[in-house]
Enzyme design. Sequence first.
Site, PDB file in Angstrom:
ATOM      1  N   ASP A  58       0.859  -1.186   0.000  1.00  0.00           N
ATOM      2  CA  ASP A  58       0.000   0.000   0.000  1.00  0.00           C
ATOM      3  C   ASP A  58       0.887   1.225   0.000  1.00  0.00           C
ATOM      4  O   ASP A  58       1.950   1.240   0.613  1.00  0.00           O
ATOM      5  CB  ASP A  58      -0.968  -0.002   1.186  1.00  0.00           C
ATOM      6  CG  ASP A  58      -0.270  -0.021   2.534  1.00  0.00           C
ATOM      7  OD1 ASP A  58       0.079   1.056   3.058  1.00  0.00           O
ATOM      8  OD2 ASP A  58      -0.070  -1.128   3.082  1.00  0.00           O
ATOM      9  N   ASP A 147      -9.722   3.157   5.682  1.00  0.00           N
ATOM     10  CA  ASP A 147      -8.618   3.130   6.636  1.00  0.00           C
ATOM     11  C   ASP A 147      -9.081   3.845   7.897  1.00  0.00           C
ATOM     12  O   ASP A 147      -9.148   5.072   7.945  1.00  0.00           O
ATOM     13  CB  ASP A 147      -7.404   3.825   6.012  1.00  0.00           C
ATOM     14  CG  ASP A 147      -6.197   3.876   6.931  1.00  0.00           C
ATOM     15  OD1 ASP A 147      -6.289   3.409   8.078  1.00  0.00           O
ATOM     16  OD2 ASP A 147      -5.154   4.405   6.492  1.00  0.00           O
ATOM     17  N   GLU A 149      -8.251   4.129  11.848  1.00  0.00           N
ATOM     18  CA  GLU A 149      -7.209   3.810  12.821  1.00  0.00           C
ATOM     19  C   GLU A 149      -6.940   5.035  13.688  1.00  0.00           C
ATOM     20  O   GLU A 149      -7.711   5.985  13.698  1.00  0.00           O
ATOM     21  CB  GLU A 149      -5.943   3.376  12.093  1.00  0.00           C
ATOM     22  CG  GLU A 149      -5.419   4.418  11.091  1.00  0.00           C
ATOM     23  CD  GLU A 149      -4.090   4.044  10.484  1.00  0.00           C
ATOM     24  OE1 GLU A 149      -3.098   4.009  11.240  1.00  0.00           O
ATOM     25  OE2 GLU A 149      -4.039   3.777   9.258  1.00  0.00           O
TER      26      GLU A 149
END
Length: 259
Positions: A58, A147, A149
């Site tokens: 990534d 994503d 987090e």
Amino acid sequence: MLALAAALALLLATQTSPAGAEDTPPRGSAHMGMGVAEHDGVHGHPAGTKAAQTEGVDVSSHQGDVAWPTLWNSGVRWAYVKASEGTYYTNPYFAQQYNGSYDIGMIRGAYHFATPDTSDGATQADYFVDHGGGWSRDGKTLPGALDIEWNPYGDACYGKTPSAMVTWIRDFLTRYKARTGRDAVVYTATSWWTQCTGNHDGFAAANPLWIARYAATVGQLPAGWSYYTMWQYTSSGPTVGDHNRFNGAIDRVQALANG
């Protein structure tokens, strides 16, 4: 007077900004796994496995123009590229990274770095789809990834309660599916998920799990998921920092791309 001036100068010199403020990165600079090593630790290298797995990477603007032929020759067969963050940032290297991985033969997808404290989930899903996060049935495009987090700009959970965070994530995923027809991948770490969603178990039935864990094994997964689809196992891989393993051979990567 001289003594007073000196004392005042000393006082001003010792005054600092709030703890950690000088270390806060600029908005838009976040990327997958940014907080994993700091908050979750690094616990060794992944253990060998007899099960077939497929190497992936990534990337974000931090990698700039990526040497895709080098990655391809090293065995990397899939990639995710940061497309957007919040509703205020798009990756200036997105075209080179997204199209370059595709052109070399990789199966690729886009990801969105969530900032739940700046706008609601549905709004960010729209921004993501409108800025590279869409999906096409061409056999080489993976569904978009959320994503979610640690907040690199402030409070780890973006100032939200677990129930409010679950609502935000649900709104994003629901909107993404309405726009694309696909269930988005969820990228997260078990420790963050436990802290910030209360270890919610309601997304596993529909959304593939991309787990971040820099250790010999993935360890415990977030509630609801009995297996992972992808595993980000290191931030110090060759050529590009973040390396991943798809839980299956290349035909399983293709299956996810095809829906």
